[in-house]
Design a protein around this motif. Structure first.
Motif, PDB file in Angstrom:
ATOM      1  N   GLY A  17       0.613  -6.187   3.219  1.00 36.85           N
ATOM      2  CA  GLY A  17      -0.249  -6.461   2.072  1.00 36.85           C
ATOM      3  C   GLY A  17      -0.678  -5.187   1.367  1.00 36.85           C
ATOM      4  O   GLY A  17      -0.760  -5.136   0.136  1.00 36.85           O
ATOM      5  N   ASP A  55       2.256  -3.918  -0.635  1.00 33.27           N
ATOM      6  CA  ASP A  55       2.367  -4.702  -1.862  1.00 33.27           C
ATOM      7  C   ASP A  55       1.397  -4.196  -2.922  1.00 33.27           C
ATOM      8  O   ASP A  55       1.756  -4.064  -4.104  1.00 33.27           O
ATOM      9  CB  ASP A  55       2.052  -6.173  -1.579  1.00 33.27           C
ATOM     10  N   ASP A  95      -0.968  -7.513   7.432  1.00 31.85           N
ATOM     11  CA  ASP A  95      -1.959  -6.872   6.573  1.00 31.85           C
ATOM     12  C   ASP A  95      -1.504  -5.479   6.133  1.00 31.85           C
ATOM     13  O   ASP A  95      -1.877  -5.013   5.050  1.00 31.85           O
ATOM     14  CB  ASP A  95      -3.308  -6.808   7.295  1.00 31.85           C
ATOM     15  N   HIS A 101       9.410  -9.814   4.436  1.00 31.82           N
ATOM     16  CA  HIS A 101       8.547 -10.069   3.292  1.00 31.82           C
ATOM     17  C   HIS A 101       9.292  -9.869   1.982  1.00 31.82           C
ATOM     18  O   HIS A 101       9.254 -10.750   1.103  1.00 31.82           O
ATOM     19  CB  HIS A 101       7.331  -9.136   3.365  1.00 31.82           C
ATOM     20  N   TRP A 148      -6.895  -6.196  -2.134  1.00 33.14           N
ATOM     21  CA  TRP A 148      -6.383  -6.239  -0.763  1.00 33.14           C
ATOM     22  C   TRP A 148      -7.471  -6.692   0.199  1.00 33.14           C
ATOM     23  O   TRP A 148      -8.628  -6.303   0.092  1.00 33.14           O
ATOM     24  CB  TRP A 148      -5.870  -4.854  -0.345  1.00 33.14           C
TER      25      TRP A 148
END
Length: 352
Positions: free
Chosen positions: A256, A259, A253, A20, A328
């Motif tokens: 995510g 992030d 996820d 990622h 999120w």
């Protein structure tokens, strides 16, 4: 170019993170010495994942160092001076920990301390993301009132209708030695945030999953049960009639959530992170889903001995993280997770 150090970079979450952030144009330094093979044998070997990272990622560099090596860890962080450290390396099995208590504690607790102190000394403004575990709660969730259905146990207390939240106590319960070593690491990560003001977060994961997992019998149950089904291996269910329940969150996820935190970091944050009730499934339900998806009947037996410190039911109350990071979202449903595993695990059978 931003820089990130990812430990356990050939594991499930670490490799997902490496890909990622490489895709976002970061320089990624992956730390992984394939101890998973030492822990779990051939099923746990992550060499294939490391080779894919080195082949596919534009700015990935691998460092096969042991996080227990304080000098090597300090030197790496001093050289890279990253904007973020994503710490996923661990001895992850609570059954295995009882047989290798020193290795377990040194990897999980001492290795985490080495990384924290190296970051404080050399990159104090970096965000430090720690992949903790729901095992920090020990077997405390088993004291919640339960109900038994045909295929699963479930919570029978309205206070836990949405699962376990971060206010649940971690004291006065049986953790397994693995759970205890992760508690030590978890509390230390919090303390470096609270005492030194570092940007740290503990994500207390439920069942982290995805096709990138090198699942073994002692860790990575969803990956391993699909592997067993596809390769006609006999599968053993340990305890609770196969009705024990876990929530599943896909590795994408999890990234995510990383992030979201990196975009707005906090000091000493703690979040439970899992698939929630909607993504919860028992082992009996898993076996039935595999049959329905693939037409394959898994050969399994029940060992009635309950695993020490095992949760009967655990799924994650995500309210705190959703409150602090409302952008999120879970993108992978339980159906999507199972479909991915079926496609990957049974691809060779289809080709044959």
């Amino acid at each position: 170019m931003k820089r990130v150090i990812v430990t356990g970079s050939a594991g499930l979450i670490g490799s997902e993170a490496a890909r990622h952030y490489d895709g976002l144009g970061w320089q990624v330094v992956g730390v992984d010495n394939n101890m998973r093979r030492t822990f779990f044998g051939g099923d746990g070997d992550t060499t294939w994942q490391r080779e894919l990272l080195e082949r596919d990622c534009r700015a990935y560099r691998h460092a096969a160092i042991d996080i227990r090596d304080r000098a090597a860890v300090d030197a790496l962080v001093a050289e890279i001076r990253p904007e973020a450290v994503i710490h996923c390396a661990a001895q992850p099995s609570h059954d295995l920990a009882a047989r290798i208590p020193f290795d377990d504690f040194e990897v999980n607790a001492l290795g985490t301390l080495n990384l924290l102190e190296a970051t404080r000394r050399n990159a104090p403004e970096a965000s430090f993301v720690f992949m903790s575990t729901n095992k920090v709660y020990g077997d405390g969730p088993n004291r919640v009132a339960l109900t038994e259905n045909d295929s699963r146990y479930d919570f029978d207390d309205p206070a836990y209708a949405n699962g376990i939240d971060e206010s649940f106590g971690i004291d006065q319960s049986k953790h397994s030695l693995f759970g205890a070593s992760k508690v030590a690491a978890d509390v230390m990560v919090q303390e470096y945030g609270r005492y030194f003001g570092m940007r740290t977060v503990c994500f207390r994961g439920g069942c982290l999953t995805g096709a990138g997992h090198s699942g073994a019998q002692l860790h990575g149950y969803l990956s391993y049960i699909f592997k067993a089904a596809a390769e006609d291996r006999p599968y053993t269910v340990f305890g609770y009639k196969g009705k024990q329940v876990r929530d599943q969150i896909h590795s994408r996820d999890v990234i995510g959530a990383f992030d979201a935190f990196l975009a707005a970091p906090r000091a000493g944050a703690v979040y439970n992170l899992g698939g929630g009730k909607a993504n919860s499934v028992s082992i009996l339900e898993t076996i039935a889903r595999i049959r329905d998806l693939t037409g394959h009947e898994l050969a399994w037996t029940l060992d009635e001995t309950n695993r020490v410190g095992d949760h009967i039911v655990y799924y994650t109350d995500l309210a705190r993280f959703r409150r602090d990071y409302p952008e999120w979202r879970l993108t992978m449903s339980l159906d999507a997770i199972f479909e991915e595993f079926a496609r990957v695990a049974f691809s060779s059978r289809s080709a044959a």
